[in-house]
Design a protein around this motif. Structure first.
Motif: not given
Length: 163
Positions: A72, A75-76, A78, A144
């Motif tokens: 995460k 990829q994101k 966060w 986020r």
């Protein structure tokens, strides 16, 4: 849902399905238990299967937490706060959460945040009202899970930079 919900499973069949379920990607105990409940397994069988998955190393919450955090984060994008919140929702222990968060290199953490901040600031350049632009910037990173001191420190630098 699927036809598997109306099917009944033997313990051996359920264990086999869960081994595949866990082999596909790392899972937490909560996901496995939920899946076994969907399969209408009784609590005693659920407990037995979970123990067998742990003993067979199909289920490992430490490995899950680390893989989750790394994935995460990369990829994101966060931050620590979102990662911690998401792991808590999956009933991961505080100890494992701290251990997983520690697996993120602090330089990489800072570097990713700064890269994302630059991109976000540029993406908001059409916003002519400076206060609205700043609010959108802050909201984006709070959602986020990035720490507010990092956000406001970077916002200060970006909003003082001409352009």
């Amino acid at each position: 849902m699927g036809s598997w919900q109306s099917k009944s499973y033997t313990m051996v069949e359920a264990l086999s399905r869960m081994e595949h379920f866990c082999a596909y990607r790392e899972r937490c105990h909560k996901e496995v238990v939920a899946k076994l409940r969907e399969m209408r397994m009784i609590p005693e069988v659920i407990d037995t299967i979970v123990v067998q998955l742990i003993e067979g190393d199909f289920l490992n919450e430490s490995r899950f937490a680390t893989a989750f955090v790394q994935g995460k984060f990369r990829q994101k994008g966060w931050g620590h706060l979102r990662l911690k919140r998401e792991l808590k929702q999956r009933e991961i222990s505080d100890y494992l959460i701290q251990s997983a968060l520690a697996s993120i290199d602090q330089d990489a953490y800072r570097e990713l945040f700064e890269t994302m901040a630059e991109k976000r600031w540029v993406a908001l350049e059409r916003e002519s009202h400076l206060l609205k632009k700043k609010k959108k910037f802050v909201d984006y990173f709070i959602y986020r899970g990035w720490e507010s001191d990092l956000i406001y420190e970077r916002l200060q630098i970006l909003s003082e930079t001409p352009g």
